[in-house]
Design a protein around this motif. Structure first.
Motif, PDB file in Angstrom:
ATOM      1  N   ALA A  24       9.459 -13.470  -7.116  1.00 22.09           N
ATOM      2  CA  ALA A  24       8.218 -13.906  -7.794  1.00 22.09           C
ATOM      3  C   ALA A  24       6.960 -13.050  -7.217  1.00 22.09           C
ATOM      4  O   ALA A  24       6.069 -12.952  -7.727  1.00 22.09           O
ATOM      5  N   THR A  25       7.396 -12.441  -6.027  1.00 19.65           N
ATOM      6  CA  THR A  25       6.209 -11.698  -5.568  1.00 19.65           C
ATOM      7  C   THR A  25       6.423 -10.158  -5.410  1.00 19.65           C
ATOM      8  O   THR A  25       6.371  -9.504  -6.343  1.00 19.65           O
ATOM      9  N   GLN A  26       7.241  -9.792  -4.260  1.00 19.88           N
ATOM     10  CA  GLN A  26       7.369  -8.418  -3.967  1.00 19.88           C
ATOM     11  C   GLN A  26       8.451  -7.942  -5.172  1.00 19.88           C
ATOM     12  O   GLN A  26       8.324  -6.764  -5.589  1.00 19.88           O
ATOM     13  N   GLY A  27       9.583  -8.616  -5.391  1.00 23.99           N
ATOM     14  CA  GLY A  27      10.627  -8.281  -6.522  1.00 23.99           C
ATOM     15  C   GLY A  27       9.827  -7.984  -7.795  1.00 23.99           C
ATOM     16  O   GLY A  27      10.103  -6.942  -8.589  1.00 23.99           O
ATOM     17  N   GLY A  39       2.245  -7.637  -4.676  1.00 18.49           N
ATOM     18  CA  GLY A  39       3.502  -8.167  -4.328  1.00 18.49           C
ATOM     19  C   GLY A  39       3.761  -8.573  -2.841  1.00 18.49           C
ATOM     20  O   GLY A  39       4.484  -9.355  -2.623  1.00 18.49           O
ATOM     21  N   SER A  40       3.058  -8.178  -1.856  1.00 20.17           N
ATOM     22  CA  SER A  40       2.933  -8.789  -0.523  1.00 20.17           C
ATOM     23  C   SER A  40       1.338  -8.791   0.157  1.00 20.17           C
ATOM     24  O   SER A  40       0.660  -8.091  -0.592  1.00 20.17           O
ATOM     25  N   PHE A  41       1.308  -9.221   1.531  1.00 20.16           N
ATOM     26  CA  PHE A  41       0.135  -9.323   1.837  1.00 20.16           C
ATOM     27  C   PHE A  41      -0.440  -8.288   2.745  1.00 20.16           C
ATOM     28  O   PHE A  41      -0.877  -8.186   3.766  1.00 20.16           O
ATOM     29  N   GLU A  42       0.484  -7.014   2.640  1.00 13.23           N
ATOM     30  CA  GLU A  42      -0.005  -5.516   3.203  1.00 13.23           C
ATOM     31  C   GLU A  42      -1.341  -5.277   3.207  1.00 13.23           C
ATOM     32  O   GLU A  42      -1.876  -5.326   1.982  1.00 13.23           O
TER      33      GLU A  42
END
Length: 125
Positions: A24-27, A39-42
């Motif tokens: 649901a996020t990075q993928g 997709g992430s908190f970077e």
């Protein structure tokens, strides 16, 4: 063997919470070819997030809802809900992991648990 019996091997392909969260996020971001943006908190990526309070429990909500609907003396209120006190379906005898807390929100939470909404780095509520 009977048709009603099952073995663990039948569940080898079951998706874990960790896998579903990644999907649901990075993928999802990678599938849309947007992995560099979302997709992430970077640092540098768009920031979308929810701040949730998983301690805002159903028991607390029921007591709050009742207090808003009509006055129940504290002693009566405790008696009405004494069957609910000290019951936690996620009490596993140790502090919960972050993933267990996340699962608790996904399966038992609702909009009343959401305390903040962030979209593209800006707090919306």
């Amino acid at each position: 063997s009977s048709s009603s019996s099952s073995s663990l091997s039948e569940y080898e392909d079951v998706l874990t919470s960790e896998t579903v969260f990644w999907m649901a996020t990075q993928g999802g971001a990678e599938a849309l070819n947007l992995g560099n943006e979302i997709g992430s908190f970077e640092v540098g990526k768009c920031f979308d997030a929810l701040v949730v309070d998983i301690e805002d429990t159903q028991e607390h909500r029921e007591e709050t809802d009742e207090q808003h609907q009509h006055y129940i003396p504290q002693k009566q209120q405790h008696q009405q809900h004494k069957h609910l006190h000290n019951i936690d379906p996620f009490d596993i005898g140790r502090p919960a992991t972050d993933m267990e807390e996340f699962e608790r929100f996904v399966h038992l939470g609702d909009s009343r648990n959401i305390k903040q909404v962030w979209v593209n780095g800006k707090r919306r509520c």
